[in-house]
Design an enzyme around this catalytic site. Structure first.
Site: not given
Ligand code: FE
Length: 169
Positions: A86, A89, A135, A138, A158
């Site tokens: 991510c 984070c 995510c 976060c 996607c």
């Protein structure tokens, strides 16, 4: 203008130039204290705080649920071996083994790295019913999931390239 005034003006000019340089530097290298690729600790931060930490492009997608232009992303046509984290984070989201060439214009994966990597919520915006992928650590917006992916899962994550950060294994 006497010598003292001229001297003072020179000093003031130097101070303002170095202050401006510091400002430019600070904005060019926004540091993100929450980016950590080994922590599993949940992050619950209001958008006003994220806005100070993330680049405007990442903030727009991760926190405002924007979408990057199709075929424009760094990872759309990118197949190196490694992990995708991510971008907000550092949570590990996908492994390159699950990435496939989907031709939809965005980086696509058939499965997430682990059960806790991502979470799903229903998205009824833009007159469609879709499943949004966030995510797991976060809550950053990553993209959407569709059931037209390849084997073995049949799923297509996607994703926005901007929400991801690739690192070699
Ligand atoms: Fe995250």
């Amino acid at each position: 203008m006497n010598k003292l005034t001229a001297g003072l003006m020179l000093i003031l000019t130097f101070i303002s130039i170095s202050f401006a340089q510091q400002l430019v530097k600070k904005n060019a290298m926004k540091t993100n204290p929450y980016y950590n690729t080994s922590s599993k600790e949940k992050i619950n931060l209001p958008d006003q705080e994220w806005e100070k930490i993330l680049s405007p492009e990442l903030f727009n997608i991760a926190r405002k649920k924007g979408t990057e232009r199709a075929y424009s992303g760094t990872y759309n046509d990118f197949f190196e071996t490694g992990f995708y984290y991510c971008a907000a984070c550092g949570n590990k989201l996908f492994e390159s083994d699950s990435k496939f060439a989907s031709s939809c214009g965005w980086p696509s994966f058939f499965e997430a790295y682990s059960e806790t990597s991502v979470k799903y919520i229903s998205d009824k915006s833009h007159g469609m019913i879709r499943t949004e992928v966030l995510c797991g650590r976060c809550d950053a917006h990553l993209g959407h999931i569709f059931d037209d992916g390849p084997k073995p899962t049949g799923m297509r994550f996607c994703m926005n390239s901007i929400s991801l950060k690739f690192e070699k294994k």
